[in-house]
Design an enzyme around this catalytic site. Structure first.
Site, PDB file in Angstrom:
ATOM      1  N   HIS A   1      -7.636 -12.936   1.793  1.00 11.05           N
ATOM      2  CA  HIS A   1      -7.115 -12.256   2.982  1.00 11.05           C
ATOM      3  C   HIS A   1      -7.102 -13.170   4.200  1.00 11.05           C
ATOM      4  O   HIS A   1      -6.347 -12.929   5.149  1.00 11.05           O
ATOM      5  CB  HIS A   1      -7.952 -11.010   3.268  1.00 11.05           C
ATOM      6  CG  HIS A   1      -7.134  -9.831   3.693  1.00 11.05           C
ATOM      7  ND1 HIS A   1      -6.228  -9.207   2.859  1.00 11.05           N
ATOM      8  CD2 HIS A   1      -7.065  -9.158   4.874  1.00 11.05           C
ATOM      9  CE1 HIS A   1      -5.647  -8.209   3.507  1.00 11.05           C
ATOM     10  NE2 HIS A   1      -6.142  -8.156   4.725  1.00 11.05           N
TER      11      HIS A   1
ATOM     12  N   HIS B   1       2.503  -3.393   7.768  1.00 10.09           N
ATOM     13  CA  HIS B   1       1.639  -2.473   8.510  1.00 10.09           C
ATOM     14  C   HIS B   1       2.430  -1.232   8.908  1.00 10.09           C
ATOM     15  O   HIS B   1       3.554  -1.339   9.411  1.00 10.09           O
ATOM     16  CB  HIS B   1       1.106  -3.138   9.788  1.00 10.09           C
ATOM     17  CG  HIS B   1       0.071  -4.173   9.527  1.00 10.09           C
ATOM     18  ND1 HIS B   1      -0.251  -5.163  10.433  1.00 10.09           N
ATOM     19  CD2 HIS B   1      -0.734  -4.384   8.447  1.00 10.09           C
ATOM     20  CE1 HIS B   1      -1.199  -5.928   9.934  1.00 10.09           C
ATOM     21  NE2 HIS B   1      -1.511  -5.485   8.742  1.00 10.09           N
TER      22      HIS B   1
ATOM     23  N   LYS C   1       0.838  -1.202   0.000  1.00  9.52           N
ATOM     24  CA  LYS C   1       0.000   0.000   0.000  1.00  9.52           C
ATOM     25  C   LYS C   1       0.872   1.250   0.000  1.00  9.52           C
ATOM     26  O   LYS C   1       1.888   1.306   0.683  1.00  9.52           O
ATOM     27  CB  LYS C   1      -0.908   0.010   1.234  1.00  9.52           C
ATOM     28  CG  LYS C   1      -2.058  -0.988   1.169  1.00  9.52           C
ATOM     29  CD  LYS C   1      -2.981  -0.813   2.355  1.00  9.52           C
ATOM     30  CE  LYS C   1      -4.197  -1.720   2.242  1.00  9.52           C
ATOM     31  NZ  LYS C   1      -5.123  -1.549   3.389  1.00  9.52           N
TER      32      LYS C   1
END
Length: 297
Positions: A243, A269, A172
Site C-alpha cells: 500500500h 475512492h 472495492k
C-alpha cells in the site's frame, strides 16, 4: 437464526457492495458483540432485546482492552450498519444505535517513499530470472497505477489493454475503473506478459496476470512478504507494505500538480475526502505554488 447474520451478509455484499474483507470484518464484529453480551448477561442475547445501554457497555469493554480507535470506529460502523439492516428488513421497529458515536480519529498521514527510494527498490530487482521479471512488473504497477494489493493479485489478462495503455480494475464493492499505465509500467508489464503467455496456468487461473510457483494467483501475504524483502535489500528503514506504493503514487501526482479529482478517480475512492489526505505537501512546494500563481506574489 436469532442474529440474522446470513441475511445481513447478503445485504452487505449485494446491496451495500462492500468488499469480501469488509464483509468478513463486519460479521466478525457482530459475532463478538453477541458473544460478549451473552457472557456478561449470562443468557442468550437476541437482536430484538439489545438496547443502547448494551451497546455502550460493549464499546466500553473493547476500549478498556486497548483496541485502536480505528478498529473501534470500524466496529461502531459495522454495528450501526447491522441494526439499520434489521430496521430496513422489518426485523426491528427501532434502531438502538441512533445515539451511538464513533471515537474521534486522528488523521494519520500515510507512509510514502521518495523518488530516490522508489528507484532503489526498482534497481534491486533481479531481472535475470522469470520471477524477477514478474516482480518488476508487479512493483511498477503498484507504483505506476496506484493499485491496492488485492487489485494487483486479482488483475486479469482480459482487463489489460496495452494497445491503448489502460487497465481495467475491479476495486472495492466490485466497482470498475480504468487506470492509465505509465511508460515504465507498460514496458515491464509487456515484457512480463510475453513470458506469462508461455506458462500453462492451473485450472481456473488462466486469466490471472500474476501467478505463483504453483501456477495459481498470488496471495496478498506473498506480495506483502516480497515487498518487505525488497525494502530490506534496498536498505530502506521505513515500515513499508504494498500500500506504500499506492500512497506514493497519489502523493507524487499531487505534488506534481495533478488534479485532486483525477487522482480520486484513479485510486477508486468513493469520496474526495479520502483522497484529500494526500495533500500533505511539503512547505517548499506550497510556497512555490503561491509565488508562482498568486497575483500579489
Amino acid at each position: 437464526m436469532i442474529f440474522q447474520l446470513p441475511s445481513y451478509k447478503v445485504y452487505l455484499s449485494l446491496e451495500r457492495g462492500l468488499s469480501k474483507h469488509t464483509v468478513k470484518a463486519y460479521i466478525n464484529d457482530i459475532s463478538k458483540l453477541f458473544s460478549y453480551l451473552s457472557n456478561s448477561e449470562n443468557t442468550e442475547i437476541s437482536y430484538d432485546n439489545i438496547t443502547d445501554k448494551h451497546l455502550i457497555q460493549f464499546l466500553a469493554a473493547i476500549n478498556e482492552l486497548g483496541i485502536e480507535a480505528s478498529s473501534q470506529a470500524r466496529m461502531v460502523s459495522g454495528i450501526k450498519s447491522y441494526f439499520q439492516f434489521l430496521v430496513l428488513s422489518n426485523y426491528l421497529e427501532e434502531d438502538p444505535t441512533i445515539l451511538l458515536e464513533s471515537p474521534r480519529l486522528k488523521r494519520k498521514l500515510p507512509e510514502t517513499l521518495s523518488l530516490h527510494e522508489i528507484d532503489k527498490i526498482m534497481e534491486i530487482i533481479d531481472l535475470s530470472t522469470p520471477e524477477g521479471i514478474r516482480n518488476k512488473a508487479m512493483i511498477e504497477l503498484l507504483y505506476g497505477c496506484g493499485l491496492r494489493v488485492t487489485e494487483l493479485c486479482e488483475l486479469k489478462i482480459s482487463n489489460v489493454y496495452t494497445d491503448v495503455e489502460f487497465i481495467k480494475i475491479i476495486g472495492k464493492g466490485n466497482k470498475e475503473r480504468l487506470v492509465p499505465i505509465g511508460t515504465s509500467a507498460l514496458k515491464h508489464l509487456t515484457i512480463y506478459l510475453n513470458e506469462r503467455r508461455k506458462i500453462v496456468a492451473a485450472n481456473g487461473f488462466s486469466d490471472f496476470v500474476f501467478l505463483n510457483r504453483f501456477k495459481k494467483s498470488l496471495s496478498r501475504i506473498s506480495v506483502f512478504n516480497f515487498v518487505k524483502e525488497l525494502a530490506l535489500k534496498a536498505g530502506i528503514q521505513k515500515n513499508i507494505s504494498p500500500h506504500t506504493f499506492r500512497h506514493s503514487f497519489a502523493t507524487h501526482l499531487i505534488e506534481g500538480g495533478a488534479d485532486l479529482y483525477a487522482v480520486q478517480e484513479m485510486l477508486g475512492h468513493s469520496s474526495i475526502t479520502t483522497t484529500e489526505i494526500y495533500t500533505h505537501l511539503d512547505r517548499d512546494y506550497l510556497k512555490s505554488v503561491v509565488l508562482q500563481y498568486h497575483p500579489r506574489s
